[in-house]
Motif scaffolding. Structure first.
Motif, PDB file in Angstrom:
ATOM      1  N   ASN A  48       0.820  -1.216   0.000  1.00 38.76           N
ATOM      2  CA  ASN A  48       0.000   0.000   0.000  1.00 38.76           C
ATOM      3  C   ASN A  48       0.855   1.268   0.000  1.00 38.76           C
ATOM      4  O   ASN A  48       0.531   2.253  -0.683  1.00 38.76           O
ATOM      5  CB  ASN A  48      -0.945   0.003   1.201  1.00 38.76           C
ATOM      6  CG  ASN A  48      -2.138  -0.915   0.991  1.00 38.76           C
ATOM      7  OD1 ASN A  48      -2.626  -1.059  -0.116  1.00 38.76           O
ATOM      8  ND2 ASN A  48      -2.601  -1.553   2.053  1.00 38.76           N
ATOM      9  N   ILE A 168     -17.240  11.042   4.726  1.00 39.28           N
ATOM     10  CA  ILE A 168     -16.709   9.709   5.056  1.00 39.28           C
ATOM     11  C   ILE A 168     -17.511   8.603   4.367  1.00 39.28           C
ATOM     12  O   ILE A 168     -16.917   7.725   3.718  1.00 39.28           O
ATOM     13  CB  ILE A 168     -16.670   9.477   6.584  1.00 39.28           C
ATOM     14  CG1 ILE A 168     -15.773  10.524   7.251  1.00 39.28           C
ATOM     15  CG2 ILE A 168     -16.167   8.071   6.887  1.00 39.28           C
ATOM     16  CD1 ILE A 168     -14.334  10.505   6.778  1.00 39.28           C
ATOM     17  N   LEU A 172     -16.006   6.017   1.563  1.00 39.63           N
ATOM     18  CA  LEU A 172     -16.111   4.567   1.742  1.00 39.63           C
ATOM     19  C   LEU A 172     -16.792   3.920   0.535  1.00 39.63           C
ATOM     20  O   LEU A 172     -16.328   2.896   0.023  1.00 39.63           O
ATOM     21  CB  LEU A 172     -16.894   4.250   3.017  1.00 39.63           C
ATOM     22  CG  LEU A 172     -16.190   4.540   4.345  1.00 39.63           C
ATOM     23  CD1 LEU A 172     -17.171   4.441   5.505  1.00 39.63           C
ATOM     24  CD2 LEU A 172     -15.030   3.581   4.559  1.00 39.63           C
ATOM     25  N   ALA A 243     -12.279   0.774   3.166  1.00 41.48           N
ATOM     26  CA  ALA A 243     -11.486   1.176   4.329  1.00 41.48           C
ATOM     27  C   ALA A 243     -10.134   1.743   3.915  1.00 41.48           C
ATOM     28  O   ALA A 243      -9.659   2.735   4.491  1.00 41.48           O
ATOM     29  CB  ALA A 243     -11.298  -0.020   5.258  1.00 41.48           C
ATOM     30  N   THR A 244      -9.511   1.118   2.922  1.00 40.01           N
ATOM     31  CA  THR A 244      -8.183   1.554   2.485  1.00 40.01           C
ATOM     32  C   THR A 244      -8.210   2.975   1.945  1.00 40.01           C
ATOM     33  O   THR A 244      -7.458   3.848   2.403  1.00 40.01           O
ATOM     34  CB  THR A 244      -7.638   0.613   1.393  1.00 40.01           C
ATOM     35  OG1 THR A 244      -7.510  -0.703   1.931  1.00 40.01           O
ATOM     36  CG2 THR A 244      -6.275   1.093   0.901  1.00 40.01           C
ATOM     37  N   ALA A 246     -10.586   5.324   2.125  1.00 38.70           N
ATOM     38  CA  ALA A 246     -11.088   6.322   3.074  1.00 38.70           C
ATOM     39  C   ALA A 246     -10.018   6.673   4.103  1.00 38.70           C
ATOM     40  O   ALA A 246      -9.820   7.847   4.445  1.00 38.70           O
ATOM     41  CB  ALA A 246     -12.343   5.803   3.766  1.00 38.70           C
ATOM     42  N   THR A 247      -9.310   5.668   4.592  1.00 42.89           N
ATOM     43  CA  THR A 247      -8.267   5.904   5.593  1.00 42.89           C
ATOM     44  C   THR A 247      -7.139   6.759   5.034  1.00 42.89           C
ATOM     45  O   THR A 247      -6.698   7.732   5.659  1.00 42.89           O
ATOM     46  CB  THR A 247      -7.695   4.568   6.099  1.00 42.89           C
ATOM     47  OG1 THR A 247      -8.750   3.792   6.686  1.00 42.89           O
ATOM     48  CG2 THR A 247      -6.605   4.800   7.137  1.00 42.89           C
ATOM     49  N   VAL A 248      -6.673   6.394   3.836  1.00 39.94           N
ATOM     50  CA  VAL A 248      -5.581   7.146   3.221  1.00 39.94           C
ATOM     51  C   VAL A 248      -6.003   8.592   2.949  1.00 39.94           C
ATOM     52  O   VAL A 248      -5.272   9.544   3.244  1.00 39.94           O
ATOM     53  CB  VAL A 248      -5.126   6.474   1.908  1.00 39.94           C
ATOM     54  CG1 VAL A 248      -4.143   7.368   1.156  1.00 39.94           C
ATOM     55  CG2 VAL A 248      -4.475   5.137   2.207  1.00 39.94           C
ATOM     56  N   THR A 249      -7.201   8.765   2.382  1.00 39.67           N
ATOM     57  CA  THR A 249      -7.670  10.106   2.043  1.00 39.67           C
ATOM     58  C   THR A 249      -7.843  10.978   3.279  1.00 39.67           C
ATOM     59  O   THR A 249      -7.376  12.123   3.320  1.00 39.67           O
ATOM     60  CB  THR A 249      -9.010  10.031   1.284  1.00 39.67           C
ATOM     61  OG1 THR A 249      -8.851   9.218   0.118  1.00 39.67           O
ATOM     62  CG2 THR A 249      -9.475  11.413   0.867  1.00 39.67           C
ATOM     63  N   VAL A 250      -8.501  10.451   4.311  1.00 35.99           N
ATOM     64  CA  VAL A 250      -8.730  11.231   5.536  1.00 35.99           C
ATOM     65  C   VAL A 250      -7.418  11.554   6.229  1.00 35.99           C
ATOM     66  O   VAL A 250      -7.212  12.671   6.722  1.00 35.99           O
ATOM     67  CB  VAL A 250      -9.679  10.467   6.485  1.00 35.99           C
ATOM     68  CG1 VAL A 250      -9.745  11.153   7.846  1.00 35.99           C
ATOM     69  CG2 VAL A 250     -11.067  10.365   5.875  1.00 35.99           C
ATOM     70  N   PHE A 251      -6.504  10.594   6.259  1.00 40.96           N
ATOM     71  CA  PHE A 251      -5.212  10.829   6.895  1.00 40.96           C
ATOM     72  C   PHE A 251      -4.449  11.950   6.184  1.00 40.96           C
ATOM     73  O   PHE A 251      -3.887  12.848   6.818  1.00 40.96           O
ATOM     74  CB  PHE A 251      -4.376   9.553   6.890  1.00 40.96           C
ATOM     75  CG  PHE A 251      -3.007   9.723   7.499  1.00 40.96           C
ATOM     76  CD1 PHE A 251      -2.849   9.764   8.878  1.00 40.96           C
ATOM     77  CD2 PHE A 251      -1.886   9.846   6.690  1.00 40.96           C
ATOM     78  CE1 PHE A 251      -1.590   9.929   9.440  1.00 40.96           C
ATOM     79  CE2 PHE A 251      -0.630  10.017   7.245  1.00 40.96           C
ATOM     80  CZ  PHE A 251      -0.482  10.051   8.617  1.00 40.96           C
ATOM     81  N   TYR A 254      -5.959  15.278   6.850  1.00 38.58           N
ATOM     82  CA  TYR A 254      -5.579  15.753   8.184  1.00 38.58           C
ATOM     83  C   TYR A 254      -4.155  16.306   8.182  1.00 38.58           C
ATOM     84  O   TYR A 254      -3.886  17.383   8.720  1.00 38.58           O
ATOM     85  CB  TYR A 254      -5.687  14.613   9.189  1.00 38.58           C
ATOM     86  CG  TYR A 254      -5.163  14.962  10.566  1.00 38.58           C
ATOM     87  CD1 TYR A 254      -5.910  15.739  11.439  1.00 38.58           C
ATOM     88  CD2 TYR A 254      -3.896  14.522  10.961  1.00 38.58           C
ATOM     89  CE1 TYR A 254      -5.421  16.063  12.696  1.00 38.58           C
ATOM     90  CE2 TYR A 254      -3.400  14.843  12.203  1.00 38.58           C
ATOM     91  CZ  TYR A 254      -4.163  15.614  13.074  1.00 38.58           C
ATOM     92  OH  TYR A 254      -3.671  15.945  14.310  1.00 38.58           O
TER      93      TYR A 254
END
Length: 276
Positions: A48, A168, A172, A243-244, A246-251, A254
């Motif tokens: 990833n 979010i 997702l 999950a992958t 969404a997590t990468v984008t939100v992180f 931030y």
């Protein structure tokens, strides 16, 4: 997925995805569902990181965020990560098949995924641990192109914006759809890859190469052989990729907000993780 893809058509062990799921729990307990998990746990972090890093840098090098460039950048990422993906999936496949079906009377050769790769390397060298590399490359290159292209199109279509209260769920959904599209685009190649990597596990080699595997598989089982295990793959693809992404984008959103989000123009649409 793997067990359905490679099972003997003359003596099938499983009638479908849910029968396979039930049989594994009944015969091997719930732990049977996690056979070969060591290989993905060792490799997915690097995969990833490599995929999103290469895709982002390639997109920046191309200079313009267009659908074609999204596809090219994603394809480049997919091609490069094959170096890690192929050995990882080889170990996973061998571990998942060990002690099942026509192999259940055989002695368990591998203690874990790492032991599997070490023994394959000692016996067959680099060529052995890279078994299925060409088919993996053929699968991953266009697959990741569609992966990132679909995500980009979905986020734009849904109007994902940082201040959106439903951002979010939208991310997702976009990620889940991207995973499904990417698997559908090259799934038949994945069946061939699994069969090549499983070939020789029982001591008998059936296929000389990709074309020979395609020819024999089609001759013995017809066109449906190239859809074996598709249901289980899609059931997994949506939540994993949702999950992958969404997590990468939100992180990254931030991390960006910590540095220069205040300097951005108001109301920007969320870009691909690579564009952040």
């Amino acid at each position: 997925q793997v067990r359905l893809q490679v099972q003997n058509v003359e003596k099938p062990l499983y009638r479908g995805t849910f029968h396979c799921f039930q049989s594994i729990i009944k015969q091997e307990s719930a732990f049977g569902l996690y056979k070969g998990i060591g290989s993905p746990m060792m490799g997915l972090t690097f995969i990833n990181a490599l995929v999103f890093g290469v895709q982002g840098n390639t997109l920046r090098a191309l200079g313009k965020d267009t659908p074609l460039n999204q596809f090219i950048a994603g394809s480049a990422a997919g091609a490069i990560q094959c170096v890690i993906c192929c050995p990882m999936e080889l170990a996973k496949t061998r571990m998942q098949l060990q002690g099942t079906g026509e192999y259940k009377l055989k002695t368990k050769n591998y203690k874990n995924s790492l032991d599997c790769l070490i023994k394959i390397y000692r016996k067959e060298g680099l060529r052995g641990i890279n078994r299925g590399m060409v088919s993996t490359f053929i699968r991953e290159t266009p697959s990741f192109g569609f992966y990132f292209l679909t995500y980009d199109c979905m986020t734009r279509y849904l109007g994902c914006e940082a201040e959106d209260s439903f951002v979010i769920p939208k991310l997702l959904f976009s990620g889940g759809i991207s995973g499904i599209v990417s698997w559908l685009s090259t799934y038949p190649v994945d069946v061939i890859k699994s069969r090549l990597q499983a070939d020789g596990v029982g001591g008998v080699t059936q296929y000389k190469g990709i074309l020979d595997c395609v020819r024999k598989s089609y001759h013995d089982e017809g066109w449906r052989v190239f859809t074996r295990g598709l249901t289980s793959t899609l059931l997994r693809a949506f939540p994993v990729n949702a999950a992958t992404f969404a997590t990468v984008t939100v992180f990254l959103m931030y991390m960006r907000s910590e540095d220069d989000l205040r300097e951005c123009e108001p109301g920007p649409a969320i870009q691909q993780p690579s564009s952040l």
